[in-house]
Design a protein around this motif. Sequence first.
Motif: not given
Length: 493
Positions: A143-147
């Motif tokens: 995910a772009p957030s890295g989450a």
Amino acid sequence: MTAHFAIDNELLRLGDTPVPTGLYIDGEWRKGNGGEAIPVVDPSTGNVITHVENASVADAMAALEVAHDRAPSWSRTAPRERAEVLRRCFELMIERQDIIAELISLENGKSLADALGEVRYAAEFFRWFAEEAVRLNGEIYPAPSGANRIIVEHQPIGVSILVTPWNFPAAMATRKIAPALAAGCTCILKPASETPLTANYLADLYAEAGVPRGVVNVLTTAHSGKVVGALLDDARVRKLSFTGSTEVGRVLLAAAAKSVVSCSMELGGNAPFIVLDDADIDDALAGAMIAKMRNGGEACTAANRFYVHDTVHDAFANGLAERMGGLDIGIAYDKQTECGPVINRAAVTRLHELVEDAVAKGATILVGGAPLDRPGFFFPPTVLTNVRSDARILREEIFGPIAPIVRFGSDEDVVRQANDTEFGLISYLFTRDLARGLALSEQLESGMVGLNRGLVSDPAAPFGGVKQSGLGREGAHHGILEFTETKYIAANW
């Protein structure tokens, strides 16, 4: 005349093999509860070939029960195993292509050459989707957030209802069955009552190839609206794939909306065939004969309206009249026949009405123009010129061997006329200038374009239209995705 089929007390045989006439449910041939059996007529003679069983709503529910019960096991079958079954379907169809072609000619009326082409095309869907079955790849990425990780899978959509027309009784079925099976779906096929025998014969072939019982079921019925409507009302049905008229497609879309059933729709067409001033006329004529006369013009992809530039109009019109007028018209399953009958008497009447309307508005008949006085349902190849824009033949799908020709003067003019229709399945365009051709192809409002080609159908290509010519695509990788649901999983590790 060929002699592989024989009719004895309404039992049709292909060689030594009887052609089933029942309902195919759970791998067995059953009687129907829908009332009087359905006659199947030979368009070449007008004679009844045999009768097939007539399914009721109760019969459809029995088929649905089976398809629903078999769905979990088939969906869990390894992709390679499904692929091998599809590959065997392809091999058996090719082994028996001549005899299947004769059956198609007998019940449909297309020439043996056209029928053989259909069998090969139909078989190719099994080969193509055998390869696609093992390439139904998903995705995984952060995910772009890295989450978390994003995981995307394509899962079988579920029980699928497949409704097919009479004009390609083999190919329209395999174009749906093959991707459904490749994706892991079970299905119920409802073939057209005019041409059910090919679908029935192929059902036994699928079983021989290893398709498990209940994975493919076949219902013939004279109560199409009630039967298909009942199936769409059932929550166990998750997919409808329909090929047919736009009018019927609208009705089915409305019915499917009640249960939010996923729909793929391959509907009507009104294909323009454009010949620019710089076109190679011999190439354009060769392409026109394929685009117009494949299956005797009874195809949704058939060239419907011919737009020819002023400077080449006469050469093209006279050349097309000569070629179409020279076709050998006859009984479909005679080997020398190049143009067989149309599907039924109503089709002959409608074709004649279209010609008479055009002539009343000023059109000129170069060849053909009136029904043939002989047994069966024959309308000769016909070429019209000076066709006015308000003629019905330019607004309606012809579905027969008639070519109306219209003059045009500029690229802008012809694009405007070509796009002036509610349909948008396919367009044809002939020019020596590739850049010009590609630029105009992008302006044409259709899902497919034949650029310097009269034939575009290919299992490896996405087939489908825009506007009121349909929803979704068949063939290519797109075809298998129509029978899947995309699932997203958010995962941590």
